[in-house]
Every structure is written in C-alpha cells, then in structure tokens.
Design an enzyme around this catalytic site. Structure first.
Site, PDB file in Angstrom:
ATOM      1  N   GLN A   1      -6.395  -2.570   7.539  1.00 35.58           N
ATOM      2  CA  GLN A   1      -7.378  -2.158   9.152  1.00 35.58           C
ATOM      3  C   GLN A   1      -8.408  -2.930   9.161  1.00 35.58           C
ATOM      4  O   GLN A   1      -7.904  -3.430  10.789  1.00 35.58           O
ATOM      5  CB  GLN A   1      -7.604  -0.678   9.314  1.00 35.58           C
TER       6      GLN A   1
ATOM      7  N   GLY B   1      -7.655  -8.666   0.908  1.00 38.79           N
ATOM      8  CA  GLY B   1      -7.449  -7.482   1.227  1.00 38.79           C
ATOM      9  C   GLY B   1      -7.302  -7.446   2.781  1.00 38.79           C
ATOM     10  O   GLY B   1      -7.960  -6.954   3.608  1.00 38.79           O
TER      11      GLY B   1
ATOM     12  N   TYR C   1     -13.187   8.370  -4.858  1.00 43.40           N
ATOM     13  CA  TYR C   1     -13.201   7.133  -4.003  1.00 43.40           C
ATOM     14  C   TYR C   1     -14.708   6.622  -3.862  1.00 43.40           C
ATOM     15  O   TYR C   1     -15.606   5.456  -3.565  1.00 43.40           O
ATOM     16  CB  TYR C   1     -12.669   7.252  -2.357  1.00 43.40           C
TER      17      TYR C   1
HETATM   18  P1  NAD Z   1      -6.456  -0.666   4.070  1.00 42.73           P
HETATM   19  O1  NAD Z   1      -6.616   0.077   3.071  1.00 42.73           O
HETATM   20  O2  NAD Z   1      -6.601  -0.419   5.613  1.00 42.73           O
HETATM   21  O3  NAD Z   1      -6.761  -2.325   3.379  1.00 42.73           O
HETATM   22  C1  NAD Z   1      -7.151  -2.928   2.458  1.00 42.73           C
HETATM   23  C2  NAD Z   1      -5.625  -4.130   1.469  1.00 42.73           C
HETATM   24  O4  NAD Z   1      -6.483  -4.258   0.564  1.00 42.73           O
HETATM   25  C3  NAD Z   1      -4.331  -4.037   2.089  1.00 42.73           C
HETATM   26  O5  NAD Z   1      -3.463  -4.851   3.290  1.00 42.73           O
HETATM   27  C4  NAD Z   1      -4.254  -3.927   0.871  1.00 42.73           C
HETATM   28  O6  NAD Z   1      -2.500  -4.773   0.463  1.00 42.73           O
HETATM   29  C5  NAD Z   1      -5.285  -4.630   0.080  1.00 42.73           C
HETATM   30  N1  NAD Z   1      -5.076  -4.671  -1.422  1.00 42.73           N
HETATM   31  C6  NAD Z   1      -4.328  -3.571  -2.156  1.00 42.73           C
HETATM   32  N2  NAD Z   1      -4.810  -3.701  -3.207  1.00 42.73           N
HETATM   33  C7  NAD Z   1      -5.041  -5.160  -3.624  1.00 42.73           C
HETATM   34  C8  NAD Z   1      -4.926  -5.985  -4.449  1.00 42.73           C
HETATM   35  N3  NAD Z   1      -5.162  -5.281  -5.550  1.00 42.73           N
HETATM   36  N4  NAD Z   1      -5.271  -7.483  -4.127  1.00 42.73           N
HETATM   37  C9  NAD Z   1      -5.568  -7.748  -3.123  1.00 42.73           C
HETATM   38  N5  NAD Z   1      -4.998  -7.107  -1.784  1.00 42.73           N
HETATM   39  C10 NAD Z   1      -4.454  -5.526  -2.224  1.00 42.73           C
HETATM   40  O7  NAD Z   1      -8.104  -0.853   4.186  1.00 42.73           O
HETATM   41  P2  NAD Z   1      -9.181  -1.291   5.180  1.00 42.73           P
HETATM   42  O8  NAD Z   1      -9.778   0.792   6.054  1.00 42.73           O
HETATM   43  O9  NAD Z   1      -9.323  -2.319   6.145  1.00 42.73           O
HETATM   44  O10 NAD Z   1     -10.727  -0.936   4.432  1.00 42.73           O
HETATM   45  C11 NAD Z   1     -11.314  -2.278   3.880  1.00 42.73           C
HETATM   46  C12 NAD Z   1     -12.396  -1.543   3.353  1.00 42.73           C
HETATM   47  O11 NAD Z   1     -13.562  -0.565   3.903  1.00 42.73           O
HETATM   48  C13 NAD Z   1     -12.024  -1.053   1.485  1.00 42.73           C
HETATM   49  O12 NAD Z   1     -13.195  -1.210   1.251  1.00 42.73           O
HETATM   50  C14 NAD Z   1     -12.632   0.735   2.585  1.00 42.73           C
HETATM   51  O13 NAD Z   1     -13.422   0.677   1.301  1.00 42.73           O
HETATM   52  C15 NAD Z   1     -13.875   0.222   3.746  1.00 42.73           C
HETATM   53  N6  NAD Z   1     -14.066   1.490   4.042  1.00 42.73           N
HETATM   54  C16 NAD Z   1     -13.039   1.158   5.384  1.00 42.73           C
HETATM   55  C17 NAD Z   1     -13.145   2.570   6.031  1.00 42.73           C
HETATM   56  C18 NAD Z   1     -12.262   2.538   7.588  1.00 42.73           C
HETATM   57  O14 NAD Z   1     -12.279   3.797   8.186  1.00 42.73           O
HETATM   58  N7  NAD Z   1     -11.585   1.589   7.883  1.00 42.73           N
HETATM   59  C19 NAD Z   1     -13.810   3.213   5.935  1.00 42.73           C
HETATM   60  C20 NAD Z   1     -15.246   3.121   5.004  1.00 42.73           C
HETATM   61  C21 NAD Z   1     -15.581   1.543   4.186  1.00 42.73           C
HETATM   62  C1  AKB Z   2     -11.599   7.082   4.175  1.00 46.90           C
HETATM   63  O1  AKB Z   2     -11.721   8.388   5.206  1.00 46.90           O
HETATM   64  O2  AKB Z   2     -11.473   7.140   3.135  1.00 46.90           O
HETATM   65  C2  AKB Z   2     -12.298   5.689   5.010  1.00 46.90           C
HETATM   66  C3  AKB Z   2     -13.685   5.964   4.848  1.00 46.90           C
HETATM   67  C4  AKB Z   2     -14.303   7.084   5.835  1.00 46.90           C
HETATM   68  O3  AKB Z   2     -14.124   5.386   4.074  1.00 46.90           O
HETATM   69  N1  AKB Z   2     -11.739   5.863   6.780  1.00 46.90           N
END
Ligand code: NAD
Ligand code: AKB
Length: 317
Positions: free
Chosen positions: A13, A9, A142
């Site tokens: 972001q 992944g 989620y």
């Molecule tokens: P994102 O959606 O920007 O990136 C996720 C990536 O996973 C994407 O590039 C997508 O193409 C890839 N993906 C989706 N399905 C897939 C699959 N089957 N196989 C391989 N890749 C796949 O998410 P992010 O913001 O980078 O978040 C990453 C992790 O951090 C997640 O678990 C999210 O829940 C967690 N998280 C993010 C935030 C935030 O604010 N960004 C906050 C809390 C938790």
């Molecule tokens: C979302 O809004 O889903 C994420 C998170 C806080 O897990 N940025």
C-alpha cells in the site's frame, strides 16, 4: 554518481505510492523497487526486482550491485495478519530491520527509513491526544515488533551513529493500492464497497475512533523527514504524526452525504480488540516542532478524493 534508493516491500500500500513519488523527485533509474511480488502498477515494473527482506545476503548483493545509499524498508506483516502467525511476523518484522541496520553500521549504506505505527501504544497509554513519549505496553505482536524496532533504531543511532529515521504512521487511506492486512483497513474497504455494492459490513463497531491519514500526507511526511537536516531530528525512535481521527459511523455519514443510498452494518470481529487497545487520536507536536510537520488533508477532502478516484479506477478496470 549519486547513490541509489532501494525500497524493500515496494509493492504494498505505501510502497506503490512511495516508489512513484521518489521516482518523480530523483528519477526512475535512481530508485530500485523490490518485493516478493510484482508491483500492482504496470508502469512500476521497470527497475523492479524480486528480493526477500529476510535474505541478508541477497539484500547485500542488491545494495552493492546498484550502489545503494538509502533503504526504505517497508516489508512487514501488519496488525491483523500478524496475529494469525505471531512468530512469522516477529521474524519478518525484526530480522529485516536488523539486517538493514547492520548494513548501515558496516558503512555500506548512509540512511534508512523504517516505518513504525500507532500500534506501539497499548491500553495503558493515554487514549486521547497520545503524546510522543508515554507508557507503551502494546498487546499485539505487531505492536511489540514495532516498539522493539524503535528501540533497535535508537540503539544503532546512539552506539554506531546510524542515520535511521522513523514515523509512527496512523491508519493510511489510499486508492492506488489495497491495504495489506491491518486493523484500519476498513477505512479503505468501505469506499470500495460503497461504490461497488452500496453496502459495507464493518468489522469494527460504529463508535471506534482511530487516528487516520490520507496517503498523500503520509508520503509527504516521509520525504520531509528524510530530507530534514540531521541536526533537527531529535527522535531516533519514531515520530508521532497525526492527520485526522474518526469513527466508522462518522466516515459512513460522510460517504452517505455523497452517496445517499449507502448502508453500513456492524459485525465486530477479533480486530475490535486490537482497535480498542490503540489511541483514538495522536499528539504530533514534536514532529511539528522539529521538522515543521503538519497534515493538510481533512476528512471531507479525503472522502471526496477517495470516491472520485476509485470511481474512475473501477470504471476503467
Ligand atoms: P503492505 O502489507 O501493503 O505491504 C508490505 C509489502 O511487503 C507487500 O507488498 C509484501 O509483498 C511485502 N513483503 C512481505 N514479506 C516480504 C519479504 N519477506 N520480502 C520482501 N517483501 C515482502 O504494507 P504497507 O501498508 O505498505 O506497510 C508498509 C510498512 O508501513 C510496514 O512496516 C507497516 O507496518 C507500516 N505501516 C503501515 C501503515 C498503514 O496503514 N498502511 C500504518 C502504520 C505503519
Ligand atoms: C494496521 O492497522 O495494522 C496498520 C497500522 C496502523 O499500523 N494500518
């Protein structure tokens, strides 16, 4: 030979910046970035492979082929997109985690990072300074998947000695890559629109306070937790970490101080209910105690950094 790091992944972001940072620390050929989609940053195309987080056999082949010792599992559906496809979100968020936990249980890898979220909390959790441990009754698919994931992590740690570490990230704010479908995404979109059109139509109400953090702090937290001595890690579910807390109105005021003509309108949609179920601020004292975590970037610094960097990015695009 040093065992490699696999990011699943990596084109999202967090993955975009985590890949960059891990390559700086460990060297380019030590970090294998994978995703369903090519990375948004051209320079990250080397040592990149297409890999589906739900394809157990493909992940196992990739681990063996590259002699992987550590996996950062980032693939997931986030809060807003998950609500439109709950079963799909559950399958992706859970099956990918169980797959990498099993690889560690079977001795193929040594260490896992899997991110949790403030979404594990729900309307019955304390809203302000939400503690590490309290009532947790998430109301989104989620949040349910993240809370279940935390329990799986601690189960595999207790039962099989798996070294899996996790952080409950707040909403992350960055300019290098776009967010992927969360409720906190407004806090990134607002900067893009402020610079492009001077106006932003916010999908949350003016007074919705949420925990947020600059991506630089989040990446630093991740690497600090992963390199901490195992004896100092006491939470095998996930650590609360806090950066700052603000409302859309407070953020808009900060932007207005730099761009006086900026205007914001409020038109809350289904994401308002998700935001209302989450904490407004987080108590991260356990992370501070166990691995000396503390955030460095405040709202003024974040606003300046986002406007400066996005201005350059938009000018060059
Ligand atoms: P994102 O959606 O920007 O990136 C996720 C990536 O996973 C994407 O590039 C997508 O193409 C890839 N993906 C989706 N399905 C897939 C699959 N089957 N196989 C391989 N890749 C796949 O998410 P992010 O913001 O980078 O978040 C990453 C992790 O951090 C997640 O678990 C999210 O829940 C967690 N998280 C993010 C935030 C935030 O604010 N960004 C906050 C809390 C938790
Ligand atoms: C979302 O809004 O889903 C994420 C998170 C806080 O897990 N940025």
């Amino acid at each position: 030979m040093k065992r490699r790091i696999l990011i699943i992944g990596a084109s999202g972001q967090i993955g975009t910046e985590l890949t960059q940072q891990l390559r700086l620390v460990h060297g380019n050929d030590c970090v294998i970035a994978t995703d369903l989609h090519q990375p948004p940053v051209k320079s990250q195309e080397e040592f990149f492979e297409i890999l589906d987080a739900t394809d157990v056999d493909a992940i196992k082949r990739c681990v063996l082929k590259h002699q992987v010792g550590t996996i950062y599992l980032l693939a997931a559906m986030l809060s807003a997109t998950a609500e439109s496809a709950p079963r799909k979100a559950w399958d992706l968020n859970m099956n990918s985690l169980l797959c990498v936990l099993d690889l560690a249980k079977d001795g193929l890898i040594d260490q896992i990072f899997w991110p949790s979220s403030i979404a594990v909390f729900g309307p019955t959790s304390p809203k302000k300074d939400t503690p590490q441990t309290c009532v947790m009754e998430p109301t989104t698919v989620y949040g349910i998947s993240k809370l279940a994931g935390e329990f799986w992590c601690s189960y595999y740690q207790r039962k099989y000695g798996v070294d899996v570490r996790s952080i409950r990230y707040p909403g992350l704010i960055s300019w290098k890559a776009q967010p992927g479908g969360g409720t906190t995404d407004y806090a990134v979109a607002i900067f893009h629109e402020a610079l492009k059109t001077g106006t932003y139509n916010c999908f949350l109400s003016a007074q919705t306070a949420l925990p947020m953090m600059h991506m630089t702090d989040a990446i630093r937290a991740t690497l600090e937790l992963m390199s901490s001595d195992l004896s100092s890690v006491n939470q095998f579910k996930a650590y609360n970490i806090a950066g700052m807390s603000f409302t859309p109105e407070q953020l808009a005021q900060k932007i207005k101080a730099k761009l006086p003509d900026f205007k914001i309108h409020y038109d809350p949609d289904f994401r308002q209910a998700i935001a209302d179920s989450w904490p407004s601020s987080i108590d991260d004292s356990e992370a501070g105690k166990d691995w000396k975590w503390s955030a460095r970037i405040d709202l003024d610094h974040l606003t300046q950094d986002m406007l400066d960097n996005l201005k350059d990015t938009l000018a060059n695009s």
